[in-house]
Write an enzyme that holds these catalytic residues in place. Structure first.
Site, PDB file in Angstrom:
ATOM      1  N   PRO A  97     -34.325  49.927  14.990  1.00 37.96           N
ATOM      2  CA  PRO A  97     -33.129  49.384  15.660  1.00 37.96           C
ATOM      3  C   PRO A  97     -32.636  48.134  14.932  1.00 37.96           C
ATOM      4  O   PRO A  97     -33.411  47.252  14.617  1.00 37.96           O
ATOM      5  CB  PRO A  97     -33.628  49.029  17.070  1.00 37.96           C
ATOM      6  CG  PRO A  97     -34.955  49.670  17.216  1.00 37.96           C
ATOM      7  CD  PRO A  97     -35.516  49.823  15.834  1.00 37.96           C
ATOM      8  N   GLU A  98     -31.346  48.107  14.628  1.00 36.30           N
ATOM      9  CA  GLU A  98     -30.736  46.943  13.982  1.00 36.30           C
ATOM     10  C   GLU A  98     -29.865  46.236  15.027  1.00 36.30           C
ATOM     11  O   GLU A  98     -29.891  46.586  16.209  1.00 36.30           O
ATOM     12  CB  GLU A  98     -29.922  47.397  12.760  1.00 36.30           C
ATOM     13  CG  GLU A  98     -30.772  48.186  11.756  1.00 36.30           C
ATOM     14  CD  GLU A  98     -30.009  48.645  10.519  1.00 36.30           C
ATOM     15  OE1 GLU A  98     -29.024  47.979  10.137  1.00 36.30           O
ATOM     16  OE2 GLU A  98     -30.385  49.674   9.949  1.00 36.30           O
ATOM     17  N   ARG A 124     -45.246  53.866  17.423  1.00 33.62           N
ATOM     18  CA  ARG A 124     -45.953  53.304  16.263  1.00 33.62           C
ATOM     19  C   ARG A 124     -46.708  52.021  16.589  1.00 33.62           C
ATOM     20  O   ARG A 124     -47.512  51.558  15.787  1.00 33.62           O
ATOM     21  CB  ARG A 124     -44.950  53.024  15.123  1.00 33.62           C
ATOM     22  CG  ARG A 124     -44.066  54.200  14.741  1.00 33.62           C
ATOM     23  CD  ARG A 124     -44.743  55.180  13.807  1.00 33.62           C
ATOM     24  NE  ARG A 124     -45.164  54.588  12.547  1.00 33.62           N
ATOM     25  CZ  ARG A 124     -44.438  54.575  11.426  1.00 33.62           C
ATOM     26  NH1 ARG A 124     -43.232  55.089  11.421  1.00 33.62           N
ATOM     27  NH2 ARG A 124     -44.918  54.063  10.321  1.00 33.62           N
TER      28      ARG A 124
END
Ligand SMILES: [Zn+2]
Length: 266
Positions: A2-3, A106
């Site tokens: 996500p940016e 993750r």
């Protein structure tokens, strides 16, 4: 992954649902997510959520005392009343039947409790200019201190905060500058174009709900649409929308980078 546009959408979703709520229960399922903070529950329980802010790719939940600083990294998700499963690592209960959960396949993301001064310190030392707020002078001064491929410097969170692999490629394509073009050779017109495209592409992407590449969703479970408007990211080998040449790829700062060999300069 996500940016800035995706994180901004998470923050906007949270503001609709958790503002002014009290954290009445804390369930830590994976201690590494909170960096093993043994006092986390004690520090957070009973606090009121007073505000939710974004700085770069960080989410800041302001409590009546202190803050939660959240970085989603690759696959982190903050979900309001989301499903709880084996990838859920932290649950903040806001009432008997509402909660905020942190899910992360993750497990690279982090949620840290920081006092106001610790937060200010952290942001001042690690987080660069806020792209939607920086002036052209701030941007050009900061970036021109750097050398080497312009993309590498756009990705550097200590220079400008919030731009990652997708938006760096899109910004440089829109600006007509190759990602590998040396920063020190950029002329004033290039700088102006890059500055303006940072602002406009991030703003348009925010309004489109961000980009959903693998499984990004905001805190209400909604996916983004901006992936449908990508002009270079993920389009290696396809025709350039501007000049019809075949898009090329390379690696910069370890990241796959797609660009047009013909209509981006350098
Ligand atoms: Zn082209």
């Amino acid at each position: 992954m996500p940016e800035l546009p995706e994180v901004e959408n998470v923050v906007r979703g949270l503001k609709k649902n958790i503002l002014n709520k009290k954290i009445c229960g804390v369930e830590v399922l994976t201690e590494s997510i909170i960096n093993g903070d043994q006092n986390f529950t004690q520090k957070v329980q009973g606090q009121i959520i007073e505000d939710i802010q974004r700085r770069g790719k960080y989410i800041i939940i302001k409590l009546n005392q202190g803050n939660l600083l959240i970085h989603l990294r690759m696959t982190g998700k903050l979900l309001y009343n989301g499903d709880k499963d084996k990838h859920t690592h932290l649950i903040l209960y806001l009432s008997q039947d509402t909660w905020l959960s942190y899910k992360d396949v993750r497990k690279f993301g982090r949620i840290l409790y920081l006092s106001d001064s610790q937060l200010q310190n952290y942001l001042a030392t690690k987080v660069g200019l806020e792209p939607l707020e920086m002036s052209f002078e701030e941007f050009s001064q900061r970036i021109m201190k750097k050398k080497g491929p312009i993309k590498k410097n756009l990705l550097d969170q200590g220079v400008i905060a919030g731009i990652g692999n997708i938006y760096a490629d899109e910004i440089l394509f829109a600006s007509g500058v190759k990602p590998q073009y040396p920063t020190e050779k950029l002329d004033p017109a290039d700088l102006k174009a890059i500055y303006e495209n940072i602002k406009s592409i991030l703003a348009i992407a925010i309004e489109a709900g961000g980009s959903t590449i693998r499984d990004y969703v905001d805190s209400t479970g909604k996916a983004g649409d901006f992936q449908n408007f990508h002009k270079v990211y993920g389009r290696f080998g396809q025709a350039c929308v501007r000049c019809n040449s075949s898009l090329d790829k390379t690696k910069i700062a370890g990241r796959t980078t797609v660009f047009c060999p013909d209509c981006q300069k350098g």
